[in-house]
Design a protein around this motif. Sequence first.
Motif, PDB file in Angstrom:
ATOM      1  N   MET A  95       0.851  -1.181   0.000  1.00 22.57           N
ATOM      2  CA  MET A  95       0.000   0.000   0.000  1.00 22.57           C
ATOM      3  C   MET A  95       0.891   1.237   0.000  1.00 22.57           C
ATOM      4  SD  MET A  95      -3.046   0.533   2.734  1.00 22.57           S
ATOM      5  CE  MET A  95      -4.568   1.242   2.213  1.00 22.57           C
ATOM      6  N   SER A  96       0.844   2.019  -1.088  1.00 21.03           N
ATOM      7  CA  SER A  96       1.653   3.237  -1.202  1.00 21.03           C
ATOM      8  C   SER A  96       0.725   4.442  -1.298  1.00 21.03           C
ATOM      9  CB  SER A  96       2.544   3.170  -2.443  1.00 21.03           C
ATOM     10  OG  SER A  96       3.413   2.061  -2.359  1.00 21.03           O
ATOM     11  N   PHE A  97       0.808   5.315  -0.276  1.00 21.40           N
ATOM     12  CA  PHE A  97      -0.032   6.508  -0.230  1.00 21.40           C
ATOM     13  C   PHE A  97       0.632   7.671  -0.949  1.00 21.40           C
ATOM     14  CE2 PHE A  97      -1.854   4.162   3.263  1.00 21.40           C
ATOM     15  CZ  PHE A  97      -3.205   4.451   3.154  1.00 21.40           C
ATOM     16  N   GLU A  98      -0.177   8.535  -1.597  1.00 27.28           N
ATOM     17  CA  GLU A  98       0.340   9.779  -2.165  1.00 27.28           C
ATOM     18  C   GLU A  98       0.861  10.664  -1.048  1.00 27.28           C
ATOM     19  OE1 GLU A  98      -2.575  11.741  -4.610  1.00 27.28           O
ATOM     20  OE2 GLU A  98      -2.631  10.105  -6.061  1.00 27.28           O
ATOM     21  N   GLU A  99       0.195  10.636   0.108  1.00 22.88           N
ATOM     22  CA  GLU A  99       0.621  11.354   1.308  1.00 22.88           C
ATOM     23  C   GLU A  99       0.191  10.532   2.511  1.00 22.88           C
ATOM     24  OE1 GLU A  99      -1.469  15.049   1.988  1.00 22.88           O
ATOM     25  OE2 GLU A  99      -3.331  14.225   1.209  1.00 22.88           O
ATOM     26  N   GLU A 100       1.033  10.484   3.543  1.00 20.80           N
ATOM     27  CA  GLU A 100       0.698   9.725   4.742  1.00 20.80           C
ATOM     28  C   GLU A 100       0.237  10.635   5.877  1.00 20.80           C
ATOM     29  OE1 GLU A 100       3.927   7.087   5.665  1.00 20.80           O
ATOM     30  OE2 GLU A 100       3.758   6.074   3.739  1.00 20.80           O
ATOM     31  N   MET A 101       0.301  11.973   5.654  1.00 19.54           N
ATOM     32  CA  MET A 101      -0.130  12.945   6.662  1.00 19.54           C
ATOM     33  C   MET A 101      -0.859  14.072   5.953  1.00 19.54           C
ATOM     34  SD  MET A 101       0.459  14.610   9.829  1.00 19.54           S
ATOM     35  CE  MET A 101       2.095  14.452  10.436  1.00 19.54           C
ATOM     36  N   HIS A 102      -1.980  14.497   6.548  1.00 27.42           N
ATOM     37  CA  HIS A 102      -2.700  15.653   6.019  1.00 27.42           C
ATOM     38  C   HIS A 102      -2.888  16.669   7.138  1.00 27.42           C
ATOM     39  CE1 HIS A 102      -5.325  18.140   3.631  1.00 27.42           C
ATOM     40  NE2 HIS A 102      -6.166  18.172   4.647  1.00 27.42           N
ATOM     41  N   ASP A 103      -2.581  17.927   6.841  1.00 25.64           N
ATOM     42  CA  ASP A 103      -2.738  19.018   7.797  1.00 25.64           C
ATOM     43  C   ASP A 103      -3.945  19.846   7.383  1.00 25.64           C
ATOM     44  OD1 ASP A 103      -2.545  21.175   9.501  1.00 25.64           O
ATOM     45  OD2 ASP A 103      -0.423  21.554   9.099  1.00 25.64           O
ATOM     46  N   THR A 161      -4.241   9.454  14.381  1.00 24.52           N
ATOM     47  CA  THR A 161      -3.757   8.421  13.474  1.00 24.52           C
ATOM     48  C   THR A 161      -4.902   7.494  13.082  1.00 24.52           C
ATOM     49  OG1 THR A 161      -3.156   6.967  15.303  1.00 24.52           O
ATOM     50  CG2 THR A 161      -1.434   8.423  14.463  1.00 24.52           C
ATOM     51  N   VAL A 162      -4.736   6.866  11.928  1.00 27.80           N
ATOM     52  CA  VAL A 162      -5.645   5.816  11.482  1.00 27.80           C
ATOM     53  C   VAL A 162      -4.781   4.589  11.213  1.00 27.80           C
ATOM     54  CG1 VAL A 162      -7.251   5.057   9.686  1.00 27.80           C
ATOM     55  CG2 VAL A 162      -7.280   7.438  10.462  1.00 27.80           C
ATOM     56  N   ARG A 163      -5.056   3.508  11.940  1.00 29.95           N
ATOM     57  CA  ARG A 163      -4.348   2.239  11.730  1.00 29.95           C
ATOM     58  C   ARG A 163      -5.171   1.390  10.774  1.00 29.95           C
ATOM     59  NH1 ARG A 163      -0.017   1.635  14.778  1.00 29.95           N
ATOM     60  NH2 ARG A 163       0.142   2.816  16.701  1.00 29.95           N
ATOM     61  N   ILE A 164      -4.502   0.914   9.725  1.00 24.98           N
ATOM     62  CA  ILE A 164      -5.162   0.178   8.657  1.00 24.98           C
ATOM     63  C   ILE A 164      -4.664  -1.265   8.689  1.00 24.98           C
ATOM     64  CG2 ILE A 164      -5.586   0.089   6.172  1.00 24.98           C
ATOM     65  CD1 ILE A 164      -4.499   3.115   6.256  1.00 24.98           C
ATOM     66  N   ILE A 197      -1.831   6.197   8.611  1.00 26.09           N
ATOM     67  CA  ILE A 197      -1.894   7.546   8.072  1.00 26.09           C
ATOM     68  C   ILE A 197      -2.244   8.480   9.222  1.00 26.09           C
ATOM     69  CG2 ILE A 197      -2.366   6.974   5.663  1.00 26.09           C
ATOM     70  CD1 ILE A 197      -5.341   7.225   6.227  1.00 26.09           C
ATOM     71  N   LYS A 198      -1.974   9.781   9.048  1.00 25.11           N
ATOM     72  CA  LYS A 198      -2.187  10.741  10.130  1.00 25.11           C
ATOM     73  C   LYS A 198      -2.865  11.996   9.608  1.00 25.11           C
ATOM     74  CE  LYS A 198       2.031   9.337  12.502  1.00 25.11           C
ATOM     75  NZ  LYS A 198       3.353   9.741  12.945  1.00 25.11           N
ATOM     76  N   ILE A 199      -3.601  12.629  10.518  1.00 20.95           N
ATOM     77  CA  ILE A 199      -4.163  13.952  10.249  1.00 20.95           C
ATOM     78  C   ILE A 199      -3.777  14.857  11.404  1.00 20.95           C
ATOM     79  CG2 ILE A 199      -6.098  13.147   8.851  1.00 20.95           C
ATOM     80  CD1 ILE A 199      -7.871  13.575  11.383  1.00 20.95           C
ATOM     81  N   LYS A 200      -3.711  16.149  11.111  1.00 16.49           N
ATOM     82  CA  LYS A 200      -3.468  17.097  12.196  1.00 16.49           C
ATOM     83  C   LYS A 200      -4.203  18.388  11.886  1.00 16.49           C
ATOM     84  CE  LYS A 200       0.951  19.080  10.665  1.00 16.49           C
ATOM     85  NZ  LYS A 200       2.322  19.364  11.072  1.00 16.49           N
ATOM     86  N   ALA A 201      -4.418  19.169  12.944  1.00 15.28           N
ATOM     87  CA  ALA A 201      -5.110  20.445  12.817  1.00 15.28           C
ATOM     88  C   ALA A 201      -4.840  21.267  14.065  1.00 15.28           C
ATOM     89  CB  ALA A 201      -6.618  20.231  12.656  1.00 15.28           C
ATOM     90  N   PHE A 202      -4.936  22.575  13.893  1.00 12.83           N
ATOM     91  CA  PHE A 202      -4.985  23.450  15.062  1.00 12.83           C
ATOM     92  C   PHE A 202      -6.432  23.875  15.181  1.00 12.83           C
ATOM     93  CE2 PHE A 202      -5.130  27.341  17.427  1.00 12.83           C
ATOM     94  CZ  PHE A 202      -4.370  27.010  18.539  1.00 12.83           C
ATOM     95  N   VAL A 203      -7.055  23.524  16.303  1.00  8.53           N
ATOM     96  CA  VAL A 203      -8.469  23.803  16.517  1.00  8.53           C
ATOM     97  C   VAL A 203      -8.591  25.041  17.398  1.00  8.53           C
ATOM     98  CG1 VAL A 203     -10.656  22.892  17.354  1.00  8.53           C
ATOM     99  CG2 VAL A 203      -8.986  21.345  16.306  1.00  8.53           C
ATOM    100  N   THR A 204      -9.143  26.110  16.815  1.00  3.89           N
ATOM    101  CA  THR A 204      -9.361  27.349  17.557  1.00  3.89           C
ATOM    102  C   THR A 204     -10.496  27.123  18.547  1.00  3.89           C
ATOM    103  OG1 THR A 204      -8.685  28.645  15.640  1.00  3.89           O
ATOM    104  CG2 THR A 204      -9.897  29.806  17.361  1.00  3.89           C
ATOM    105  N   PRO A 205     -10.218  27.244  19.853  1.00  3.21           N
ATOM    106  CA  PRO A 205     -11.260  27.002  20.857  1.00  3.21           C
ATOM    107  C   PRO A 205     -12.412  27.990  20.707  1.00  3.21           C
ATOM    108  CG  PRO A 205      -9.093  27.144  21.896  1.00  3.21           C
ATOM    109  CD  PRO A 205      -8.930  27.590  20.468  1.00  3.21           C
TER     110      PRO A 205
END
Length: 167
Positions: free
Chosen positions: A49-57, A126-129, A140-148
């Motif tokens: 499994m080859s991802f175009e990107e393994e992390m999305h911001d 993270t998402v474990r597949i 794969i991973k996602i990240k964000a800065f969440v404004t309270p």
Amino acid sequence: MKKGFLMLAAVAAIAFTSCKEEKAADKVNEENVADVAERDANAEGTAKMSFEEEMHDFGTINEGDVVEHTFKFTNTGDAPLVITNAKGSCGCTVPSWPKEPIAPGATGEMLVKFNSRNKPNNQMKTVRITTNTEAGQEMIKIKAFVTPSADGGQAQAATSHEGHDHN
């Protein structure tokens, strides 16, 4: 009276033994493991499994926003790729994936939704597949800065946003 008591005891015994507590998740996971083991035994070669990107911001989002991102991948191996499960690191991160095998050279998509309600500040999920790749698991991973928000994300929790202005 004695026959009635014996009949009641027999019915109770049947009821207690037939209602075996088995969690659906345990059964599904056991079935998935068996399916993967069978496919691995019958398959020649290895799926990769080859991802175009393994992390999305997602950048900066507002507390209460529900955002999503599609991770695109290719089976770069020489056997069909089978995804049996995908699980987010918490309930706020929900993946969906193709249920059919992905042929060698073919592409697929995994949609990941993130609900930022009650998740202020920096977030990394993270998402474990679970797959039939050599490693058996991909991530794969996602990240964000969440404004309270002042109300803890309650006002926007009912709405879903696919796109965001990052102003």
